[in-house]
Design a protein around this motif. Structure first.
Motif, short mmCIF file in Angstrom:
data_model
loop_
_atom_site.label_atom_id
_atom_site.label_comp_id
_atom_site.label_asym_id
_atom_site.label_seq_id
_atom_site.Cartn_x
_atom_site.Cartn_y
_atom_site.Cartn_z
N GLY A 85 0.83 -1.21 0.00
CA GLY A 85 0.00 0.00 0.00
C GLY A 85 0.86 1.25 0.00
O GLY A 85 0.56 2.24 -0.68
N ALA A 86 1.96 1.19 0.77
CA ALA A 86 2.86 2.33 0.83
C ALA A 86 3.50 2.58 -0.54
O ALA A 86 3.67 3.73 -0.95
N LEU A 426 -4.05 4.00 0.45
CA LEU A 426 -4.35 4.13 1.88
C LEU A 426 -5.18 2.97 2.40
O LEU A 426 -4.92 2.43 3.48
N VAL A 429 -3.08 0.00 3.00
CA VAL A 429 -2.25 0.16 4.20
C VAL A 429 -3.09 -0.08 5.46
O VAL A 429 -2.68 -0.80 6.37
N TYR A 430 -4.27 0.51 5.51
CA TYR A 430 -5.14 0.35 6.68
C TYR A 430 -5.53 -1.12 6.86
O TYR A 430 -5.55 -1.63 7.97
N PHE A 433 -2.69 -2.81 8.37
CA PHE A 433 -2.58 -2.51 9.80
C PHE A 433 -3.44 -3.45 10.62
O PHE A 433 -3.01 -4.02 11.62
N LEU A 436 -2.15 -7.01 10.44
CA LEU A 436 -0.91 -7.11 11.21
C LEU A 436 -1.21 -7.18 12.71
O LEU A 436 -0.69 -8.04 13.42
#
Lengths: 463, 262
Positions: A85-86, A426, A429-430, A433, A436
């Motif tokens: 995502g980054a 984004l 990435v979320y 998160f 993870l």
């Protein structure tokens, strides 16, 4: 599919990459944000990031086959998502994505919004070079800063201590005191024998005047006379022939005069047309009426009283020396964030030993911004499509971009600066998160609350 | 040296005395009284926390005094959570750890309360800091256990057991640190526009996470055969936490978004 050996090799490889990134992270902490960013986005690092991402994906697969705890696998998937995502949202990637370009192709930048003017230009970090243009525009409707209420904060005391050398006619600053004052607590001015004490402090105060302001007419060294300084006051003069009328007292004007007010007078001289003049307190005006000096006298307050509507305090301060006490009031005028009292005292026990001048300030505590917000409207194709009040921590989201409250014009509040950031990648990435964290909790809990039986099996697995 | 001779912050000295007394009692094997004093110490810290919250009208988890107060207080619930689990129960170490964490709050840092600037006034602030502080307690406990294992001359089963304790505690702390990092990242996005700003504090936070990744991966890759090496890595990771906690908050070496010093 993967042998036990490859699983072991992978573990050492991942361990090495993690150790390398650990060292680089610590080094980057010493570089500061800007240099750290350039380093970690440099071409060399791009290769390392690619390896890291690959390792995460590989890890998930390899560890699964080697029988690791599910949480471990989930963590690696999460890491893969975060890093991917980054990459998708990175500055380099924007050249590759069509969707990105359609949305304006801007990675990040700043927008300067002036009240009422629609703006679609996004600037670079220097806020001067254009970074791109959005396919829509933003219009600032209103901007506001909210401060923490100063009412509960006591104003501070500052004292400048000057030693006056009468012979040479000079003064020398000896100390600067910033006493943590409390009512009736005594502070001594070092080496002078003078004690300062705050005798009274009124949180919300209004100045009290013994005498009202007056407009004085000074005729050479002889008579002088006055009229009350209020609108409508009038006087007819015999010699010279003139008529002076006070039209208005303008309070809180931009003038920096002590009284914070200006007086508007109408002067008719010997039948000629009337002229309008503005005079400030504390100055002698010689040219207005011939032979006379005009002086607007605003006497200082003689004291202060409690007033619930006032936002300014007042302090009565005592200067004590050798058993004698002298009291003064510190009353900040409405156009100034401080009050000043200048006093002179004899230092030492013998006369002529030295003069001390104290400049005592009662200073407003620095106002701290509680929050600042911009009321912004989004316009696309001439129509308003969205409205939002952008606060710090509450950005506007539109067209694939987030708009953040960054800073503002601290002087006159005429413009606001928004930070623009593309939201590409984004969501990935979320998602990463969440995955993870979920994996970490699954695995962590299992390891912490482990039962004694089966410990042998887990010891072999290790992870 | 900063003394707090006022209410409620002064109660931290009572909390410190309670924790210290509990430690002494545990050493003297007077468990029951020790546990009572340990609990009382926690109650005192809770009083300071709650009163200060009312006083400053915000969650008191900002600034070094508050951070060490809360971390020291959290030692007690973590101790309770570990008490029922064999292998991770360590009363003496817990009481000692709690006292050591209260010490800077009691004597080193000023308790002056600062107002929150706009960026810090977000609901994520509480959870973000809480997860980190709770995680730190587990990691410090793990570090203690690791140090015991590393410096003790005995080998064999006792060493293996201690090493296992270290790993279990670290496994408990790791998700907490991860959650703290992720929440901080989310908050960074909301407040400053990016979920990663390359700020020194963020880099140190990443370094902490990576230190434990290295620890777990090394332990796994070596089949858990090198106990002292494992312990050394766990202690190293603790040192990274201490650096993060102390250096970035105080030092001018690392100017950044996170500095609470000035």
């Amino acid at each position: 599919m993967f042998s036990k050996n490859s699983s072991e090799i992978f573990k050492w490889a991942f361990l090495s990459i993690a150790a390398l990134f650990l060292v680089l992270s610590v080094a980057a902490a010493f570089l500061g944000a800007e240099r750290a960013e350039s380093f970690f986005t440099s071409p060399v690092m791009v290769v390392l990031w690619a390896v890291f991402i690959l390792a995460s994906a590989l890890g998930a697969a390899l560890l699964k086959s080697s029988g690791a705890h599910p949480g471990v696998i989930v963590m690696h998937v999460g890491l893969y998502l975060v890093l991917s995502g980054a990459v998708v949202g990175s500055e380099r990637a924007r050249f590759l994505s069509d969707r990105f370009r359609e949305a304006g192709g801007i990675h990040s930048g700043y927008m300067l919004l002036r009240k009422g003017e629609p703006e679609s230009l996004v600037m670079d970090d220097d806020v001067i070079t254009p970074a791109g243009e959005l396919p829509f525009s933003l219009r600032l409707e209103e901007f506001r800063v909210e401060y923490y209420e100063p009412e509960d904060e006591n104003w501070r005391l500052w004292v400048e201590v000057y030693e006056i050398c009468e012979r040479e006619g000079r003064q020398r600053l000896r100390f600067l005191l910033n006493p943590d004052w409390e009512k009736n607590k005594e502070f001594s001015v070092p080496g002078t024998g003078i004690i300062i004490k705050a005798v009274e402090y009124i949180q919300r105060a209004r100045p009290v005047y013994e005498r009202a302001p007056e407009l004085w007419f000074v005729c050479g060294s002889s008579e002088s006379f006055s009229i009350p300084a209020e609108a409508g006051s009038e006087i007819e003069l015999e010699s010279p022939r003139a008529r002076v009328r006070i039209n208005d007292i303008l309070e809180n004007s931009a003038a920096t005069s002590p009284g914070g007010s200006r007086m508007e007078i109408e002067v008719e001289r010997g039948g000629a047309a009337a002229g309008i003049f503005h005079i400030a307190p504390g100055y002698d005006y010689a040219g207005i009426v011939e032979g006379l000096k005009l002086r607007y006298v605003v006497p200082g307050p003689s004291g202060a009283k409690r007033d619930g509507d006032s936002e300014r305090p007042a302090m009565r301060i005592a200067y004590i020396r050798g058993g004698e006490s002298e009291e003064k009031w510190l009353i900040p005028p409405s156009n100034r964030p401080y009050a000043l009292n200048v006093s002179e005292h004899q230092a030492g026990d013998e006369a002529g030993e030295g003069l001390i001048r104290l400049n005592t300030y009662l200073v407003e505590p620095e106002r701290r911004a509680r929050s600042y917000k911009s009321k912004v409207a989004v316009e696309e194709n001439g129509e308003e499509v969205k409205r939002k009040v952008i606060r710090v921590n509450e950005p506007l989201y539109y067209g694939g971009y987030h708009f953040y409250q960054d800073s503002y014009d601290t002087e006159s509040g005429l413009f606001t600066v928004l930070y623009v950031r593309s939201s590409a990648g984004l969501k990935i990435v979320y998602a990463g998160f969440i995955v993870l964290c979920a994996g970490a909790f699954l695995w962590g809990r299992a390891g912490f609350i482990k039962q004694n039986k089966g410990a042998g099996r887990r010891a072999r697995r290790g992870a | 040296m900063e003394f707090k001779f006022y209410f409620p912050e002064g109660i931290i000295y009572v909390a410190m005395a309670m924790y210290f007394s509990a430690f002494v009692l545990f050493v003297a094997n007077r468990k029951k009284t020790g546990r009572l004093l340990f609990a009382l110490g926690f109650a005192c810290a809770l009083i300071v926390f709650a009163w200060r919250w009312l006083e400053v009208s915000r969650l008191p988890m900002r600034g070094m005094f508050e951070v060490f107060l809360v971390t020291g207080a959290l030692v007690y619930p973590v101790h309770l959570a570990c008490r029922s689990l064999p292998g991770v129960d360590s009363e003496k170490l817990d009481a000692a750890l709690g006292f050591m964490l209260f010490f800077p709050a009691g004597f080193v840092f000023t308790a002056e309360a600062g107002k929150l600037p706009p960026a810090l006034r977000h609901w994520v602030f509480g959870p973000h800091v809480s997860f980190y502080l709770l995680g730190y307690v587990f990691m410090f406990k793990a570090g203690f256990a690791a140090a015991l294992q590393f410096f003790s001359p005995t080998g064999g089963r006792a060493a293996a057991a201690r090493e296992e304790t270290t790993c279990r505690l670290a496994r408990a702390g790791f998700p907490l640190l991860t959650a703290g990092l992720v929440l901080g990242s989310y908050w960074g996005k909301k407040a400053w526009g990016d979920y990663w700003n390359w700020d020194p504090k963020e880099m140190w936070g990443l370094a902490i996470a990576l230190s434990y990744v290295v620890y777990f991966y090394f332990r796994s890759a070596t089949g858990n055969r090198f106990h002292r090496a494992n312990s050394a890595l766990a202690m190293f990771a603790c040192a990274v936490i201490l650096c993060t906690l102390l250096l970035t908050n105080l030092s001018r070496l690392f100017p950044g978004l996170h500095s609470y010093a000035h």
